[in-house]
Design a protein around this motif. Structure first.
Motif, PDB file in Angstrom:
ATOM      1  N   GLN B  13      61.460  52.177  30.204  1.00  0.00           N
ATOM      2  CA  GLN B  13      62.372  51.423  31.263  1.00  0.00           C
ATOM      3  C   GLN B  13      61.738  51.373  32.518  1.00  0.00           C
ATOM      4  O   GLN B  13      61.778  50.701  33.565  1.00  0.00           O
ATOM      5  N   SER B  14      60.880  52.235  32.835  1.00  0.00           N
ATOM      6  CA  SER B  14      60.215  52.555  34.161  1.00  0.00           C
ATOM      7  C   SER B  14      59.139  51.791  34.414  1.00  0.00           C
ATOM      8  O   SER B  14      57.920  51.943  33.685  1.00  0.00           O
ATOM      9  N   LYS B  15      59.120  50.966  35.018  1.00  0.00           N
ATOM     10  CA  LYS B  15      58.046  49.865  35.624  1.00  0.00           C
ATOM     11  C   LYS B  15      57.033  50.552  36.111  1.00  0.00           C
ATOM     12  O   LYS B  15      57.506  51.128  37.582  1.00  0.00           O
ATOM     13  N   VAL B  16      55.764  50.515  35.921  1.00  0.00           N
ATOM     14  CA  VAL B  16      54.910  51.112  36.724  1.00  0.00           C
ATOM     15  C   VAL B  16      54.009  50.198  37.386  1.00  0.00           C
ATOM     16  O   VAL B  16      53.515  50.494  38.648  1.00  0.00           O
ATOM     17  N   ILE B  17      53.454  49.102  36.931  1.00  0.00           N
ATOM     18  CA  ILE B  17      52.736  47.987  37.411  1.00  0.00           C
ATOM     19  C   ILE B  17      53.462  46.826  37.324  1.00  0.00           C
ATOM     20  O   ILE B  17      54.185  46.278  36.628  1.00  0.00           O
ATOM     21  N   ASN B  18      53.741  46.395  38.928  1.00  0.00           N
ATOM     22  CA  ASN B  18      54.772  45.030  38.781  1.00  0.00           C
ATOM     23  C   ASN B  18      53.850  43.735  39.353  1.00  0.00           C
ATOM     24  O   ASN B  18      53.253  43.987  40.426  1.00  0.00           O
ATOM     25  N   ASN B  19      53.853  42.863  38.660  1.00  0.00           N
ATOM     26  CA  ASN B  19      53.421  41.579  39.351  1.00  0.00           C
ATOM     27  C   ASN B  19      51.911  41.566  39.842  1.00  0.00           C
ATOM     28  O   ASN B  19      51.963  41.394  40.933  1.00  0.00           O
ATOM     29  N   LEU B  20      51.058  42.240  39.235  1.00  0.00           N
ATOM     30  CA  LEU B  20      49.776  42.694  39.853  1.00  0.00           C
ATOM     31  C   LEU B  20      48.762  41.536  39.990  1.00  0.00           C
ATOM     32  O   LEU B  20      48.610  41.012  38.481  1.00  0.00           O
ATOM     33  N   CYS B  21      48.129  40.897  40.841  1.00  0.00           N
ATOM     34  CA  CYS B  21      47.109  39.971  40.695  1.00  0.00           C
ATOM     35  C   CYS B  21      45.938  40.619  41.362  1.00  0.00           C
ATOM     36  O   CYS B  21      45.813  41.256  42.237  1.00  0.00           O
ATOM     37  N   LEU B  22      44.650  40.356  40.699  1.00  0.00           N
ATOM     38  CA  LEU B  22      43.397  40.918  41.368  1.00  0.00           C
ATOM     39  C   LEU B  22      42.428  40.021  40.892  1.00  0.00           C
ATOM     40  O   LEU B  22      42.125  39.650  39.441  1.00  0.00           O
ATOM     41  N   ASP B  23      41.274  39.664  41.720  1.00  0.00           N
ATOM     42  CA  ASP B  23      40.344  38.890  41.145  1.00  0.00           C
ATOM     43  C   ASP B  23      38.851  39.422  41.735  1.00  0.00           C
ATOM     44  O   ASP B  23      38.731  39.969  42.937  1.00  0.00           O
ATOM     45  N   VAL B  24      38.291  40.065  40.933  1.00  0.00           N
ATOM     46  CA  VAL B  24      36.881  40.640  41.349  1.00  0.00           C
ATOM     47  C   VAL B  24      35.757  39.648  40.931  1.00  0.00           C
ATOM     48  O   VAL B  24      35.590  39.095  39.958  1.00  0.00           O
ATOM     49  N   LYS B  25      34.989  39.495  42.084  1.00  0.00           N
ATOM     50  CA  LYS B  25      33.830  38.561  42.072  1.00  0.00           C
ATOM     51  C   LYS B  25      32.606  39.100  41.417  1.00  0.00           C
ATOM     52  O   LYS B  25      32.684  40.443  41.262  1.00  0.00           O
ATOM     53  N   PRO B  26      31.716  38.541  40.780  1.00  0.00           N
ATOM     54  CA  PRO B  26      30.444  39.102  40.221  1.00  0.00           C
ATOM     55  C   PRO B  26      29.744  40.042  41.215  1.00  0.00           C
ATOM     56  O   PRO B  26      29.580  39.599  42.132  1.00  0.00           O
ATOM     57  N   GLY B  27      29.372  41.206  40.803  1.00  0.00           N
ATOM     58  CA  GLY B  27      28.647  41.877  41.447  1.00  0.00           C
ATOM     59  C   GLY B  27      29.309  42.635  42.878  1.00  0.00           C
ATOM     60  O   GLY B  27      28.755  43.418  43.611  1.00  0.00           O
ATOM     61  N   GLU B  28      30.615  42.640  42.538  1.00  0.00           N
ATOM     62  CA  GLU B  28      31.512  42.988  43.647  1.00  0.00           C
ATOM     63  C   GLU B  28      31.912  44.450  43.324  1.00  0.00           C
ATOM     64  O   GLU B  28      32.382  44.639  41.960  1.00  0.00           O
ATOM     65  N   ILE B  29      31.968  45.661  44.316  1.00  0.00           N
ATOM     66  CA  ILE B  29      32.660  46.771  43.926  1.00  0.00           C
ATOM     67  C   ILE B  29      34.169  46.832  44.493  1.00  0.00           C
ATOM     68  O   ILE B  29      33.872  46.822  45.744  1.00  0.00           O
ATOM     69  N   VAL B  30      34.914  46.790  43.858  1.00  0.00           N
ATOM     70  CA  VAL B  30      36.296  47.159  44.348  1.00  0.00           C
ATOM     71  C   VAL B  30      36.982  48.208  44.315  1.00  0.00           C
ATOM     72  O   VAL B  30      36.854  48.983  43.043  1.00  0.00           O
TER      73      VAL B  30
END
Lengths: 308, 232
Positions: B13-30
């Motif tokens: 029941q415990s939500k840990v990740i909520n509605n997460l959006c992420l875009d990683v471009k080629p060659g990018e360090i995030v």
């Protein structure tokens, strides 16, 4: 003079009992190799291992019957077909059991003990229903019968030599498979950390199924070899399962050399003591020694030295 | 290169990740930063498929992007995702060389590419030792090498600096930049050490209670604001 024997008689007895021990050692090693993979590597306590062996023995029996009735001209080499059939049957049954039972129990080693014990009872009854409760024996082709006389007193049985050669071959095969092949590397990675093995790109379910099947298949070959030295009955596997576990635990789980060394010492001790005392005394003495050693060295004879 | 859309992950029941959006471009360090218990490791584990996600999509690649959310871990690796877990998790009884070779499974190759030993010369030196007998920093390098062996498009690293001395942390930052430049892959790294992040990341995100609350490129980053998020 030693007891009632002269010195030459005594050394001959030692030599022949030693050889009988070597034959027993070979069957033990074959049994234990399968279990060293299943228990030593995967951590599954497979109580049905003896029944997988007996499956191989029955397959050999069927093969010998088939060849003597339908292909008598090829009877002299039926044993090689029998071994392949024994391996294939046990391998397939092993994969089926892994799929239907074992894969749900990897995190619960004690439950595998109960589940596989139940499986062993089921298999025993199945053998009883299919093949009958009476023990069956196979007819060996002529070239495997008889013995070689080394001296006047010492005689070496040929089927014993054959079983030993077979064991050496399969042991080498298992060693290269486990420690020199890509498959073996994946198997060791999976048993060390199943989750992480998946996360580096290994299909863990497939590796588990193949590994379990292979352990069972080797037990099937052990059963095939077993028909040469004993008769096959539905419960014959039970007599060997305790010894086999003893060998794997005594040798150090996960160590192939340890398995071989402990199979050697236990079988030699048993067959030599058996001649001078009774069979049960031999068992008591070896068990006491093994228990004593395991109390001082619980990890077994051979272990890997790594930081944990 | 990696795009996550409306990802939900929960333990019961415990939500840990909520509605997460992420875009990683080629060659990018995030870099994903956050305090303990904010969902960094859960995010990483759900990306590689160790923990199943409840809903949302994970896509990898450019032409065309391939969905990962319904695949097993090993299939995600085959699609180009690689994972360096928190606590290294190398195979202790396998030799260093064998450890790296396990990463080759999805590529079908059998020999370790020379570039990997070039990046981590210490591993070549110790290739016949058992992985378990290496020091923590060496094990970390081994875990990265093992992940690189699968020739990934996106490399996930979960707290690579945990329990490692400062000089080696700097070295790992340099190596990661070099990996990005030479192999052309994208890197997603979860981290608590701000200085390490600033050494290498192109973009810094802060995760809090399973959501991103801050997103800025390294150039012109408000260091005070980010460290305020990280302090307890």
């Amino acid at each position: 003079m030693i007891g009632d024997y002269t010195y030459t008689e005594f050394t001959s007895i030692l030599a022949m009992q030693g050889f009988a021990g070597l034959t027993l050692f070979s069957v033990f090693v074959l049994m234990a190799l399968g279990l060293a993979i299943i228990f030593g590597q995967m951590g599954v306590i497979n109580m049905a291992h003896g029944e997988f062996m007996i499956l191989g023995a029955y397959m050999t029996y069927l093969c010998s019957q088939f060849f003597s009735v339908y292909l008598p001209s090829l009877f002299s080499i039926y044993f090689f077909f029998a071994m392949i059939l024994a391996f294939a049957a046990s391998f397939l049954l092993g994969m089926l059991v892994e799929w239907g039972l074992i894969r749900f129990l990897y995190r619960r080693p004690l439950d595998t003990l109960l589940a596989t014990w139940g499986l062993s009872l089921i298999l025993q009854q199945a053998y009883r229903s299919i093949f009958g409760a009476r023990e069956v024996g196979v007819t060996l082709p002529d070239w495997l019968m008889g013995s070689i006389a080394l001296t006047d007193i010492i005689e070496i049985p040929i089927n014993g030599l054959f079983v030993m050669g077979l064991t050496a071959l399969i042991t080498l095969g298992v060693y290269f498979g486990m420690f020199r092949s890509n498959w073996g590397k994946r198997m060791r990675a999976v048993v060390q950390n199943r989750t992480m093995a998946g996360a580096v790109g290994i299909n863990t379910k497939m590796v588990d199924r193949m590994t379990f099947g292979l352990g069972c298949g080797i037990a099937g070959i052990a059963g095939s070899a077993f028909t040469m030295i004993g008769s096959t009955g539905p419960t014959a596997g039970q007599l060997y399962i305790v010894d086999t576990f003893l060998i794997v635990v005594f040798g150090g789980a996960g160590s192939l050399i340890g398995t071989i060394a402990s199979a050697f010492s236990i079988s030699q001790a048993q067959s030599t003591i058996e001649f001078f005392l009774s069979g049960s005394m031999a068992k008591v003495l070896t068990l006491l020694t093994v228990v004593g050693i395991l109390m001082l060295r619980p990890q077994g004879l051979f272990t890997l030295k790594i930081r944990r | 290169m990696l795009s996550i859309d409306k990802l939900h992950v929960a333990y019961g029941q415990s939500k840990v990740i909520n509605n997460l959006c992420l875009d990683v471009k080629p060659g990018e360090i995030v870099a994903i930063m956050g305090r303990n218990g904010m969902g960094k490791t859960t995010l990483m584990k759900s990306l590689i498929g160790i923990i199943p996600s409840r809903s949302g999509s994970i896509k990898i690649g450019e032409t065309p992007p391939e969905s990962l959310e319904n695949l097993e871990s090993y299939q995600r690796v085959a699609k180009g995702l690689a994972y360096v877990p928190q606590g290294r998790m190398i195979f202790p009884a396998l030799s260093v060389r064998e450890n790296i070779e396990t990463g080759l499974t999805v590529t079908g190759q059998t020999t370790v590419p020379p570039l990997i030993y070039e990046l981590f010369p210490v591993l070549l030196e110790m290739k016949d030792r058992r992985g378990g007998n290496l020091s923590g920093g060496q094990q970390q390098q081994l875990a990265i090498a093992r992940a690189l062996a699968s020739n990934p498009k996106v490399l996930l690293l979960d707290e690579p600096t945990e329990g490692i001395q400062p000089s080696i942390i700097k070295e790992i930052a340099r190596t990661l930049c070099r990996i990005r430049d030479e192999m052309g892959l994208s890197i997603v790294v979860s981290e608590q050490v701000l200085s390490f992040t600033l050494d290498m990341a192109d973009r810094v995100l802060v995760i809090e209670k399973g959501e991103f609350v801050h997103d800025s490129p390294r150039a012109g980053i408000d260091e005070k604001k980010v460290s305020a998020f990280l302090s307890v």
